[in-house]
Design a protein around this motif. Structure first.
Motif, short mmCIF file in Angstrom:
data_model
loop_
_atom_site.label_atom_id
_atom_site.label_comp_id
_atom_site.label_asym_id
_atom_site.label_seq_id
_atom_site.Cartn_x
_atom_site.Cartn_y
_atom_site.Cartn_z
N ASN A 290 92.29 6.22 -18.44
CA ASN A 290 90.88 5.88 -18.22
C ASN A 290 90.56 5.86 -16.72
OD1 ASN A 290 90.44 5.60 -20.94
ND2 ASN A 290 90.78 3.37 -20.96
N GLN B 218 84.67 1.54 -16.81
CA GLN B 218 85.81 0.93 -17.51
C GLN B 218 85.67 -0.58 -17.41
OE1 GLN B 218 90.62 1.47 -17.71
NE2 GLN B 218 89.66 1.88 -15.78
N THR C 150 83.77 12.31 -13.19
CA THR C 150 82.82 12.05 -14.27
C THR C 150 81.83 10.96 -13.86
OG1 THR C 150 82.68 11.86 -16.65
CG2 THR C 150 84.01 10.21 -15.55
N LYS D 161 79.89 10.14 -24.25
CA LYS D 161 78.77 10.64 -23.45
C LYS D 161 77.66 11.17 -24.35
CE LYS D 161 80.38 11.59 -18.93
NZ LYS D 161 80.25 12.59 -17.87
N PHE E 132 90.32 9.39 -15.49
CA PHE E 132 89.10 10.04 -15.99
C PHE E 132 87.89 9.60 -15.15
CE2 PHE E 132 85.41 9.74 -18.97
CZ PHE E 132 85.20 11.11 -19.08
N VAL F 148 86.37 2.02 -22.24
CA VAL F 148 85.35 2.70 -21.43
C VAL F 148 84.05 2.72 -22.23
CG1 VAL F 148 84.71 4.87 -20.29
CG2 VAL F 148 87.10 4.15 -20.33
N VAL G 290 79.75 6.58 -16.96
CA VAL G 290 80.59 5.68 -17.77
C VAL G 290 81.30 4.68 -16.85
CG1 VAL G 290 81.02 7.35 -19.62
CG2 VAL G 290 82.59 7.24 -17.69
N CYS H 65 87.31 12.14 -27.13
CA CYS H 65 86.76 10.77 -27.23
C CYS H 65 85.69 10.55 -26.17
CB CYS H 65 87.87 9.73 -27.06
SG CYS H 65 89.11 9.77 -28.37
N PHE H 66 86.00 10.96 -24.91
CA PHE H 66 85.04 10.74 -23.82
C PHE H 66 83.77 11.57 -24.05
CE2 PHE H 66 89.06 9.84 -21.27
CZ PHE H 66 88.89 8.47 -21.32
N VAL I 74 85.18 3.89 -25.93
CA VAL I 74 86.46 4.58 -26.11
C VAL I 74 87.55 3.59 -25.72
CG1 VAL I 74 87.97 6.39 -25.19
CG2 VAL I 74 85.56 6.90 -25.63
#
Ligand code: GLN
Length: 262
Positions: free
Chosen positions: A198, A212, A207, A184, A201, A131, A210, A179-180, A191
């Motif tokens: 992922n 993937q 969110t 950010k 998320f 990500v 971001v 990690c996320f 990540v």
């Protein structure tokens, strides 16, 4: 006053040790009867890995694919399942110390771990993806990570795989959420983590900012881990897992968390 407390503590510890020595003859102590007479399966999990194991705010019970699966397996075995929330890197030590009977935690079956624990038959096929921030132009494949900073969860296959790439600055943090957050906050450039986590998320947690990337670094199978000397429990879990698959219960749980199987 202080000394008295210390003396009391020493006395209490000595008493506890005697009490423990007294029940040394029961090898099944951890997985046998609870107060109500029901058999209890103590299961360790790192509750930070949605949609496999997580806890929603204001919700008492842990939820997720793994939680439903292990409860179904426990039911099949005639055991009550008791979940203990532990850090991911503390799960195998907890098994070895006999603090838990089994571990379900999106844990990948691999040779390193097989040297220390037994695994059930695989129950979910996963793998690693990456990500990055939505406006990232410089990272399109895993090869682009050289010279970059990457966050991974400590003790995971991601940590191992990213270190193997070479030339990457690896930041090992406690949870995928950490990690996320680091991504950010621009503390890292990417990540690396398990694909379904992922996915969840990005698509389910609402969110933004971001994305993937498509490429998969590895293909991995999840298994339930059991202490190295407990082949008996491994067999029971495998039999129960098989039944849960045959009865259609597994497919129901799968559909609940991931939609119908393709
Ligand atoms: N599947 C990865 C591993 O086994 C990550 C598991 C996790 O973070 N819960 O290392």
């Amino acid at each position: 006053m202080k000394r008295k407390r210390i003396l009391a503590l020493i006395a209490a510890m000595a008493f506890a040790m005697l009490a423990l020595a007294g029940c040394g003859g029961n090898p099944n102590a951890s997985s046998s009867a609870s107060g109500s007479g029901a058999k209890v399966l103590k299961v360790g999990s790192s509750i930070d890995f949605a949609p496999f194991e997580f806890q929603d705010e204001g919700q008492k019970d842990y939820q997720g694919f793994d939680m439903d699966l292990i409860r179904a397996i426990g039911k099949e075995m005639g055991y009550e399942v008791e979940i203990q929330n532990l850090g991911f890197d503390g799960l195998i030590p907890a098994l070895q110390a006999k603090n838990v009977d089994a571990v379900i935690s999106g844990m990948t079956i691999n040779d390193d771990r097989k040297a220390n624990v037994l695994f059930s038959e695989p129950y979910y096929q996963s793998g690693l993806t990456m990500v990055v921030r939505e406006d990232e132009e410089g990272i399109k494949t895993f090869n682009d990570l050289k010279g970059k900073k990457v966050a991974v969860q400590i003790g995971t296959t991601s940590a191992e795989a990213v270190k193997k790439l070479g030339g990457v600055e690896v930041k090992e943090l406690n949870t995928p959420a950490d990690c996320f957050m680091e991504l950010k906050g621009k503390g890292v450039d990417a990540v690396v983590n398990d694909r379904p986590v992922n996915d969840y998320f990005i698509h389910k947690s609402g969110t933004t900012g971001v994305k993937q990337l498509e490429e998969r670094l590895t293909s991995e199978d999840y298994g339930i881990a059991i202490a190295k000397d407990n082949a008996e429990l491994q067999k029971k879990i495998d039999e129960a897992l098989k039944k849960v698959k045959e009865s259609g219960e597994y497919d129901k749980i799968f559909a609940k968390w991931f939609g119908e199987k393709k």
